[in-house]
Write a protein that holds these residues in place. Structure first.
Motif, PDB file in Angstrom:
ATOM      1  N   ASP A   1      35.769  59.553  25.816  1.00 50.05           N
ATOM      2  CA  ASP A   1      34.449  59.045  26.629  1.00 50.05           C
ATOM      3  C   ASP A   1      34.430  57.508  26.736  1.00 50.05           C
ATOM      4  O   ASP A   1      33.908  56.816  27.762  1.00 50.05           O
ATOM      5  N   ALA A   2      35.191  56.669  25.701  1.00 50.76           N
ATOM      6  CA  ALA A   2      35.060  55.132  25.878  1.00 50.76           C
ATOM      7  C   ALA A   2      36.285  54.772  27.028  1.00 50.76           C
ATOM      8  O   ALA A   2      35.985  53.644  27.694  1.00 50.76           O
ATOM      9  N   LEU A   3      37.227  55.401  27.219  1.00 52.44           N
ATOM     10  CA  LEU A   3      38.308  54.821  27.689  1.00 52.44           C
ATOM     11  C   LEU A   3      38.300  55.662  29.147  1.00 52.44           C
ATOM     12  O   LEU A   3      39.174  56.358  29.813  1.00 52.44           O
ATOM     13  N   THR A   4      37.110  55.027  30.078  1.00 54.57           N
ATOM     14  CA  THR A   4      37.095  55.136  31.325  1.00 54.57           C
ATOM     15  C   THR A   4      37.146  53.791  32.032  1.00 54.57           C
ATOM     16  O   THR A   4      37.076  52.739  31.543  1.00 54.57           O
ATOM     17  N   GLU A   5      37.377  53.814  33.330  1.00 56.96           N
ATOM     18  CA  GLU A   5      37.533  52.802  34.035  1.00 56.96           C
ATOM     19  C   GLU A   5      36.244  51.929  34.084  1.00 56.96           C
ATOM     20  O   GLU A   5      36.177  50.588  33.811  1.00 56.96           O
ATOM     21  N   GLU A   6      34.966  52.307  34.159  1.00 56.58           N
ATOM     22  CA  GLU A   6      33.724  51.890  34.023  1.00 56.58           C
ATOM     23  C   GLU A   6      33.641  51.214  32.638  1.00 56.58           C
ATOM     24  O   GLU A   6      33.257  50.010  32.626  1.00 56.58           O
ATOM     25  N   ASN A   7      33.937  51.950  31.617  1.00 56.33           N
ATOM     26  CA  ASN A   7      33.641  51.305  30.389  1.00 56.33           C
ATOM     27  C   ASN A   7      34.808  50.009  30.012  1.00 56.33           C
ATOM     28  O   ASN A   7      34.250  49.263  29.575  1.00 56.33           O
ATOM     29  N   ILE A   8      35.788  50.200  30.343  1.00 55.43           N
ATOM     30  CA  ILE A   8      37.026  49.208  30.311  1.00 55.43           C
ATOM     31  C   ILE A   8      36.637  47.979  31.164  1.00 55.43           C
ATOM     32  O   ILE A   8      36.679  46.899  30.383  1.00 55.43           O
ATOM     33  N   SER A   9      36.126  48.222  32.248  1.00 53.81           N
ATOM     34  CA  SER A   9      36.001  46.954  32.971  1.00 53.81           C
ATOM     35  C   SER A   9      34.576  46.241  32.491  1.00 53.81           C
ATOM     36  O   SER A   9      34.463  45.205  32.475  1.00 53.81           O
ATOM     37  N   LYS A  10      33.563  47.207  32.099  1.00 51.55           N
ATOM     38  CA  LYS A  10      32.392  46.461  31.655  1.00 51.55           C
ATOM     39  C   LYS A  10      32.926  45.797  30.390  1.00 51.55           C
ATOM     40  O   LYS A  10      32.236  44.358  30.250  1.00 51.55           O
ATOM     41  N   TRP A  11      33.496  46.061  29.604  1.00 51.39           N
ATOM     42  CA  TRP A  11      33.853  45.490  28.154  1.00 51.39           C
ATOM     43  C   TRP A  11      34.701  44.272  28.629  1.00 51.39           C
ATOM     44  O   TRP A  11      34.330  43.052  27.836  1.00 51.39           O
ATOM     45  N   LEU A  12      35.640  44.211  29.522  1.00 54.60           N
ATOM     46  CA  LEU A  12      36.474  42.942  29.706  1.00 54.60           C
ATOM     47  C   LEU A  12      35.938  42.072  30.646  1.00 54.60           C
ATOM     48  O   LEU A  12      36.428  41.049  30.912  1.00 54.60           O
ATOM     49  N   SER A  13      34.669  42.417  31.158  1.00 57.04           N
ATOM     50  CA  SER A  13      34.126  41.586  32.201  1.00 57.04           C
ATOM     51  C   SER A  13      33.432  39.961  31.804  1.00 57.04           C
ATOM     52  O   SER A  13      33.421  39.242  32.238  1.00 57.04           O
ATOM     53  N   ASN A  14      33.198  40.157  30.563  1.00 56.99           N
ATOM     54  CA  ASN A  14      32.737  39.169  29.905  1.00 56.99           C
ATOM     55  C   ASN A  14      33.764  37.738  29.402  1.00 56.99           C
ATOM     56  O   ASN A  14      33.594  37.009  28.625  1.00 56.99           O
ATOM     57  N   TYR A  15      34.977  38.105  29.738  1.00 53.18           N
ATOM     58  CA  TYR A  15      36.173  37.408  29.134  1.00 53.18           C
ATOM     59  C   TYR A  15      37.018  36.724  30.353  1.00 53.18           C
ATOM     60  O   TYR A  15      36.952  37.437  31.202  1.00 53.18           O
ATOM     61  N   SER A  16      37.501  35.795  30.100  1.00 59.06           N
ATOM     62  CA  SER A  16      38.357  35.147  31.042  1.00 59.06           C
ATOM     63  C   SER A  16      39.789  35.392  30.897  1.00 59.06           C
ATOM     64  O   SER A  16      40.421  34.829  29.847  1.00 59.06           O
ATOM     65  N   PHE A  17      40.490  36.217  31.719  1.00 56.00           N
ATOM     66  CA  PHE A  17      41.918  36.556  31.543  1.00 56.00           C
ATOM     67  C   PHE A  17      42.792  35.705  32.535  1.00 56.00           C
ATOM     68  O   PHE A  17      42.506  35.641  33.718  1.00 56.00           O
ATOM     69  N   GLU A  18      43.920  35.075  32.117  1.00 56.22           N
ATOM     70  CA  GLU A  18      44.802  34.540  32.805  1.00 56.22           C
ATOM     71  C   GLU A  18      45.829  35.461  33.595  1.00 56.22           C
ATOM     72  O   GLU A  18      46.506  36.076  32.721  1.00 56.22           O
TER      73      GLU A  18
END
Length: 364
Positions: A69-86
């Motif tokens: 349930d956690a490993l969906t496109e929507e959940n992963i994108s929401k989780w990582l959207s608060n961070y700055s990745f190079e």
């Protein structure tokens, strides 16, 4: 690997895990590498209880579905959207990213199935290398999922290493253990950037106005994984004069837990110890509750404590925050967790409220 590539791998893992449930396991034609992994994973689930007596099929399936349930496109994108990745934009930059990646040692717990998967995921999704020392209680599930990840994208092969002996050649560490082992970890890893996790427990704050459905859901928070997780509720705060009748009536649906031998043995032993010590108990035949100021109750028991003023209790909980993983209530206290979902944390619900992604992105 770009961030999008890494995300896609874990989305595929989520699709793979989604096929396996206690009620119905169905092999789907559109899931990658089922020919290599589906049957073997079924066998591993069936064998899990022989590896760890607490890992019943019901509990393992629950953990698998929670991660599916956690490993969906929507959940992963929401989780990582608060961070700055190079992001690496070309092969040269990708090589440079790999050159600057850190090796992060992971010392994992084994109290509940796949309890260390979030740390493992966080290390890989941030472009780092995972040097993993599994618990002796959970040595098979995570290595299997690592093989699946590598099959989906072989570039992960040199980013994942499992070790049985001494941890060597790493840049940072995330370690989980008891309060005693945490002191050892803090000394041993004093020269490395680290996240060291200690014992924590979860609590519930009740006011007597909870619905039957909420109290039934609280039973899930208490009994899931037999109460072995830090997110399991082991302590109740109730108002002075509170009657436990409705609580006991609501949790009666979990009575079958006593038919599991390891749980029953703990129930019999802990009840006997309490009675020999002349403690006053409330008992329904599969759970004892005891008035106690501690947050950490033994398996098959929940502690409770009365409160008279909710504001005073809020102050108490704030001062005890380092002992508490989460607090269940009907919006009675800040940052509470809803009834019945303590063992279904979102990707952004960090253990001990320590942001693992920020740690991994900022550690030099």
């Amino acid at each position: 690997m770009t961030l999008e590539t890494k995300k896609s791998v874990f989305v595929e893992l989520g699709k793979f895990l989604k096929q396996f449930s206690e009620s119905e396991t169905i092999q789907k034609s559109d899931v990658l590498h089922n020919d290599l992994f589906f049957d073997d994973f079924q066998k591993l689930i069936a064998l899990s209880q022989s590896h760890n007596g607490w890992y019943t099929p019901e509990q393992v399936y629950f953990a698998i579905q929670s991660w599916a349930d956690a490993l969906t496109e929507e959940n992963i994108s929401k989780w990582l959207s608060n961070y700055s990745f190079e992001e690496a934009q070309n092969d040269l930059e990708a090589h440079q990213e790999d050159q600057h990646s850190k090796t992060v040692a992971l010392i994992l717990a084994g109290n509940i199935p796949l309890v260390g998967f979030h740390d493992f995921l966080s290390v890989l999704i941030t472009g780092n290398k995972a040097l993993v020392k599994t618990s002796s209680n959970d040595q098979h599930l995570l290595p299997f999922l690592a093989k699946y990840i590598i099959a989906v994208n072989p570039e992960f092969a040199d980013k994942i290493t499992f070790v049985e002996g001494k941890l060597e050649n790493f840049d940072a560490v995330i370690a989980t253990g008891s309060n005693n082992t945490a002191r050892y970890f803090e000394y041993y890893f004093k020269d490395k950037p680290s996240i060291i996790r200690k014992n924590r427990n979860s609590a519930a704050v009740l006011n007597g106005k909870e619905t039957k459905e909420q109290l039934e859901a609280l039973g899930e928070d208490i009994f899931r994984y037999f109460g072995l997780g830090c997110r399991n509720v082991s302590k109740l705060f109730v108002p002075k004069g509170y009657s436990f009748d409705a609580f006991f009536e609501a949790i009666f649906k979990y009575q079958d837990v006593i038919h599991y031998e390891k749980y029953a043995n703990n129930y019999d032993y802990n009840k006997a110890v309490f009675l020999m010590s002349n403690f006053k108990l409330l008992d329904n035949g599969f759970l004892t509750i005891k008035e106690d100021s501690s947050y950490a109750s033994p398996i098959s028991s929940v502690f409770y404590e009365y409160y008279e003023d909710l504001e005073d209790l809020k102050n108490r909980l704030a001062s005890d925050s380092e002992q508490i993983q989460c607090i269940v209530s009907n919006n009675l206290v800040p940052n509470n967790t809803a009834f019945g979902v303590t063992q279904k944390p979102q990707l952004w619900d960090y253990a001990d409220n320590v942001d693992t992604i920020t740690f991994l992105l900022t550690t030099k």
